[in-house]
Design an enzyme around this catalytic site. Structure first.
Site, PDB file in Angstrom:
ATOM      1  N   ASP A  55      -5.929 -28.712  30.005  1.00 26.81           N
ATOM      2  CA  ASP A  55      -6.441 -28.051  28.852  1.00 26.81           C
ATOM      3  C   ASP A  55      -8.016 -28.082  29.013  1.00 26.81           C
ATOM      4  OD1 ASP A  55      -6.791 -27.202  26.295  1.00 26.81           O
ATOM      5  OD2 ASP A  55      -6.851 -28.991  25.402  1.00 26.81           O
ATOM      6  N   GLY A  63      -8.486 -30.154  16.153  1.00 22.47           N
ATOM      7  CA  GLY A  63      -7.161 -30.030  15.893  1.00 22.47           C
ATOM      8  C   GLY A  63      -6.496 -31.232  15.829  1.00 22.47           C
ATOM      9  N   LYS A 117     -12.913 -40.728  18.798  1.00 26.20           N
ATOM     10  CA  LYS A 117     -12.041 -39.483  18.655  1.00 26.20           C
ATOM     11  C   LYS A 117     -11.101 -40.279  17.637  1.00 26.20           C
ATOM     12  CE  LYS A 117     -10.412 -35.561  20.375  1.00 26.20           C
ATOM     13  NZ  LYS A 117     -10.134 -34.522  21.448  1.00 26.20           N
ATOM     14  N   VAL A 132     -14.222 -36.487  15.479  1.00 24.77           N
ATOM     15  CA  VAL A 132     -15.082 -37.325  16.532  1.00 24.77           C
ATOM     16  C   VAL A 132     -16.038 -38.055  15.555  1.00 24.77           C
ATOM     17  CG1 VAL A 132     -16.493 -37.125  18.502  1.00 24.77           C
ATOM     18  CG2 VAL A 132     -14.576 -35.534  18.029  1.00 24.77           C
TER      19      VAL A 132
END
Ligand SMILES: *[C@@H]1O[C@H](CO)[C@@H](O)[C@H](O)[C@H]1NC(C)=O
Ligand SMILES: *[C@@H]1O[C@H](CO)[C@@H](O)[C@H](O)[C@H]1NC(C)=O
Ligand SMILES: *[C@@H]1O[C@H](CO)[C@@H](O)[C@H](O)[C@H]1NC(C)=O
Length: 973
Positions: free
Chosen positions: A799, A681, A699, A685
């Protein structure tokens, strides 16, 4: 050396002896310098100098003829350490010192004041903290002082006004507090002052307006500098660039700004300026960049604005301007960005806009414009964004729209458009976003829309569309949102739609779609793993039975159709019975389903909360945030031209070697797709092999995050936190790069990818045997315990999910993506942001936006169950919370791809892990254990006896009070 020197003196004949003595002194100084350089350790283990001036040849050192160091230039040299160890007092002749973009930390030492000949000091892009030393005022020859991009948190010392040679001062991107010292007004040579991105307050001292040599003044992004803009600002006759955005300036824009005849860039965005835009601004004939957006400006656009023919950006959005679009606007032929949105512009869309051949973005949305879309707009072949939504535009969409082949964003919603959707829209193959909702568009959806293979969002809702859904829509492989609701579309559900793997929201409600919901349709929908899928088919004429596999979607609405048969219990429970009402022949027996209607009601309540509490702010944010982000984005073109000096930050730490920005660009061939190993999202990477042979993961963030003004500061905050974290189960972040065009994080490379992927791969899932899974669980528990209890302040990951647990070649787990989640959530226009955390989010987050460490504990519990079961415990969680009377045996839940564990120690650990996970997913945060308790239980639990696996029911593992929801009772009938 001394011996040699005295020998020299002895051999000298008398008349030149004083020179010789001086030379001896010099040598002594040089030795001192050499020693100081060696001691710094910056050149590694450089061996002791063999002759007096060897150090003059070291990298980055420049000496004068006498062999004394005059310049030390070591930008991006990988220096890690404190400046306190550096003997500044040894360098009497130093003129230039550049230690920028290293890893210096600690304070700037007082001794720096000893460098009395210094003219150039650059310490930017380090981790320096604390105050600016008062001894700085000894550096009376200093012409350039750059301390930007550090963590300095002090007042700007008034003594800075004694540095009368100063020409350029850059203190931006720090944490300077207090007000801007008026003593800056003494620095009559100043040409450039950058104080942006600090937390300064107060007003602009009028003394500053005496700096008639000043060409650049940037105070933007302090958020707290305010007061009215001084009239005297008009005295800064040399100003080329004036940036005061994102502060609290109020009052009117002083007409004296019109005196700044050299000004090319004026940025007053995001203040509280009111009154009319003074026509004097229109005298600034060199102006290329004019941003007055997000203020409270009113009245008309001054008609002479159209004389500013150099303008490349004109942004007056989000003000209270009531004006016609001046027809003369067609003269501004250099315009690339024109944003008049969120005002009260009225009248027609001036056809002269069609003369702006360089225009790439035109935003006229949220005004009171009427008339038709002028055909001339479609001559603008550079246009890639057109937004005229929320106006009163009528007429049809001209088929000439198909000329704009580089179009990406077309928003025409909420107008009074009629006619049909021109099939030529299918030519706009670059389209990402096509929004035409809330118009009176009729006819059928042209099958050519299926050519738009980059389309991510297609919204044709609330129109008068008829006919069937063209099967070609199934070709839209990038589609995430498809909204055709509130039309008169007929026919059956086209199979191809549910096949689109990226689809997340499918809304076909309020149409005349008939026929059954084919099993194939639902199966296709479930094929790819989608953390979120919302299906709304309500208010149609669908018939047949309700497929029970719909339970796997995150939201379903089938109300008001002609469905029949028995509604599967779990569906009614999961989504609430009202999602199925209005189907005359659909039977739902709540009693048989073991849940009273009140439970149903409560559950419904939950989902609603999710939607209201999360949905509404996100929506608002998506709208306003999206706008802000969008505007920044297009402003950037200009900003980059004018301010590329501080656009990038490159930081490396935790890394035992040298790594440069260029290495990374080279190693990935400038982020070529062939180096990409995954896309999510937030970004993609990449795998990069550095010249040293080491492999790192990069990333790369989507570009928009970098355009968010809040992002940079929090990004650096988090990065600072991360730089201090060391735990074997937390992925190492080596550094990051914040660059306007390219932002990325540099991580330790984890060969085996995420737990999520491993569990979904049959072979890899088997390789991750029970022992490894138990170790993984313990490792993550320990990592979270470290974050919550050993870090000061405690850190909440926010997360935790199987996506964010990465495994190395030994299948050892590390927690990753840590800390970025919170920042990245700022950009909520990105729907996958919500999606990524959905199945792992603690239920209380639906009621309160306050995150505690207990929400991590909940997510951890979900991950543990997922690790043990081999799949997300979605169904298990909904079933266990209904307190089933039937025992659920643990052995039936464990991942069946692995042989059942037999080793008693492993069994004990699995039972323990399950019991702990069940405590962790308690709906009441207060009842969840802390991560420390979880870690302790694993320790203590080793000594507890255990029974054979096949006798253990999960129900017995649940601590009784643990599952009861607060303020809620489950009545089992
Ligand atoms: C700065 O100058 C003052 C006065 O000349 C002197 O006393 C002081 O030692 C100097 N500071 C440093 C760090 O050299
Ligand atoms: C700094 O400047 C102020 C006023 O301009 C003066 O009074 C003071 O003596 C100066 N300080 C030094 C150390 O030069
Ligand atoms: C400005 O900031 C300083 C330092 O943070 C603070 O002490 C002072 O109260 C602030 N002044 C205003 C007007 O907010």
């Amino acid at each position: 050396m001394d011996v040699v020197c005295s020998g020299v003196v002895l051999l000298m004949i008398l008349p030149i002896a004083p020179v010789a003595v001086a030379a001896a002194k010099e040598s002594a100084v040089n030795l001192l310098e050499a020693e100081a350089l060696r001691k710094s350790g910056w050149w590694g283990d450089t061996t002791t100098a063999t002759n007096v001036s060897a150090h003059c040849h070291w990298f980055g050192i420049i000496c004068n003829d006498a062999g004394s160091v005059t310049e030390i230039l070591l930008p991006v040299y990988g220096i890690y350490g404190e400046l306190t160890n550096f003997s500044f007092s040894s360098f009497r002749n130093l003129v230039r010192l550049d230690l920028s973009r290293n890893e210096l930390y600690g304070a700037i030492p007082h001794q720096i004041g000893a460098l009395s000949k210094l003219t150039y000091l650059n310490l930017s892009s380090n981790h320096l903290r604390g105050e600016l030393p008062s001894s700085l005022i000894n550096l009376t020859h200093l012409a350039q002082l750059d301390i930007s991009v550090n963590w300095i948190d002090s007042l700007i010392p008034p003594g800075i006004g004694n540095l009368t040679s100063l020409v350029a001062l850059d203190l931006s991107h720090n944490y300077f507090v207090g007000s801007i010292p008026p003593t800056l007004g003494h620095l009559s040579n100043l040409a450039s002052v950058n104080l942006s991105n600090n937390i300064l307050n107060g007003t602009i001292p009028s003394a500053l307006c005496r700096l008639t040599n000043l060409s650049q003044l940037d105070i933007s992004f302090n958020y707290n500098v305010g007061g009215s803009l001084p009239e005297e600002i008009g005295q800064l006759k040399s100003l080329i660039e004036l940036k005061l955005s994102s502060n609290q300036f109020y009052g009117s824009i002083p007409p004296t700004l019109g005196h700044l005849s050299k000004l090319t860039s004026l940025d007053l965005r995001g203040n509280e300026l009111y009154g009319a835009i003074p026509h004097q601004i229109c005298a600034l004939s060199k102006l290329a960049y004019l941003d007055l957006s997000f203020n409270e400006l009113e009245g008309e656009l001054p008609s002479s604005l159209v004389n500013l023919t150099q303008l490349a950006l004109l942004d007056v959005s989000s003000n209270l301007i009531e004006s016609l679009i001046p027809p003369g606007i067609g003269n501004l032929t250099n315009l690339a960005t024109l944003d008049l949105s969120h005002n009260s512009f009225w009248g027609l869309i001036s056809p002269t806009l069609g003369h702006l051949s360089n225009l790439d973005s035109l935003d006229l949305s949220n005004n009171h414009l009427n008339g038709t879309i002028p055909l001339a707009l479609f001559n603008l072949t550079n246009l890639f964004r057109l937004d005229i939504q929320w106006n009163q535009i009528y007429g049809s969409i001209p088929s000439e729209i198909g000329n704009l082949q580089i179009f990406k964003y077309l928003h025409l919603g909420s107008n009074r458009l009629t006619g049909q959707i021109p099939p030529t829209l299918g030519n706009l193959t670059a389209l990402v976003n096509l929004k035409l909702p809330y118009n009176h568009i009729s006819g059928s959806i042209p099958s050519e829309i299926g050519n738009l293979r980059y389309l991510e969002s297609l919204d044709l809702g609330s129109n008068r569309l008829t006919g069937q859904i063209p099967p070609t829509l199934g070709n839209l492989t990038a589609l995430a949102i498809l909204d055709l609701s509130s039309n008169q579309i007929s026919g059956s559900l086209p199979l191809g739609l549910s096949d689109i793997t990226s689809l997340q929201i499918l809304d076909l409600s309020s149409n005349q779609i008939r026929g059954p919901i084919p099993t194939q349709f639902v199966d296709d929908m479930l094929k790819p793993y989608r953390p979120i899928f919302t299906l709304n088919l309500s208010h149609n004429i669908l018939s047949g039975t309700v497929p029970s596999s719909l339970i796997q979607l995150s939201d379903v609405d089938l109300s008001y159709n002609a469905l029949e048969g028995e509604l599967p219990c779990d569906l009614g429970f999961q989504f609430g019975s009202e999602r199925f009402v209005g189907n005359r022949d659909l039977r739902y027996n709540s009693t048989l389903c073991g849940a009273s209607p009140s439970v149903m009601g409560n559950h419904r309540h939950h989902t609603l909360y999710y939607i209201i509490v999360l949905g509404v702010p996100l929506l608002v944010f998506a709208i306003t945030g999206g706008l802000v982000i969008y505007i920044c984005c297009f402003k950037k073109v200009e900003v980059e031209l004018m301010d590329n000096k501080h656009g990038d930050i490159f930081r490396i730490w935790n890394y035992d070697g040298h790594m440069a920005y260029e290495d990374i660009i080279k190693a990935t061939n400038d982020f070529d797709v062939s180096y990409c190993i995954g896309t999510g999202g937030y970004g993609s990477v990449y795998r990069a092999r550095l010249p040293s042979g080491k492999v790192v993961a990069l990333k790369k963030l989507h570009r928009l995050e970098g355009e968010n003004p809040n992002f940079d500061k929090s990004f650096r905050n988090e990065a600072d936190m991360l730089s201090k974290i060391r735990h074997r189960n937390i992925v190492k972040l080596f550094g990051f790069c914040l660059h306007k065009r390219c932002m990325f994080l540099i991580y330790e490379y984890m060969d085996r990818g995420s737990l999520f992927c491993i569990l979904r791969d049959e072979t890899e899932a088997v390789e991750l045997d029970w022992v490894k899974r138990v170790n993984l669980i313990k490792g993550i528990a320990s990592a979270l315990s470290y974050l919550h209890h050993d870090c000061d302040p405690p850190i909440i990951h926010r997360d935790v999910s199987s996506n964010n647990i990465l495994l190395n070649s030994q299948l050892e787990a590390t927690l990753s993506d840590f800390g970025t989640a919170r920042i990245l959530e700022l950009d909520s226009s990105n729907q996958t942001v919500i999606a990524g955390t959905f199945g792992y989010m603690a239920p209380e987050l639906a009621y309160t936006m306050v995150v505690t460490e207990k929400s991590d504990v909940y997510s951890f519990g979900v991950v543990v169950l997922e690790t043990l079961f081999g799949e997300h415990p979605r169904e298990f969680l909904s079933c266990i919370s209904s307190q089933p009377n039937e025992p659920i045996m643990l052995k039936d839940l464990l991942d069946a791809r692995l042989p059942p564990p037999t080793n008693p120690l492993v069994v004990r650990n699995l039972v323990l892990a399950t019991a702990l996970a069940l405590d962790c997913v308690n709906a009441n945060p207060k009842c969840r254990p802390t991560m420390q308790q979880v870690v302790n239980r694993f320790e203590v639990g080793r000594r507890e006896p255990t029974r054979p696996l096949h006798t253990i029911a999960v129900n017995q593992l649940v601590s009784p009070p643990v599952l009861s929801l607060p303020d809620q009772t489950y009545t089992v009938v």
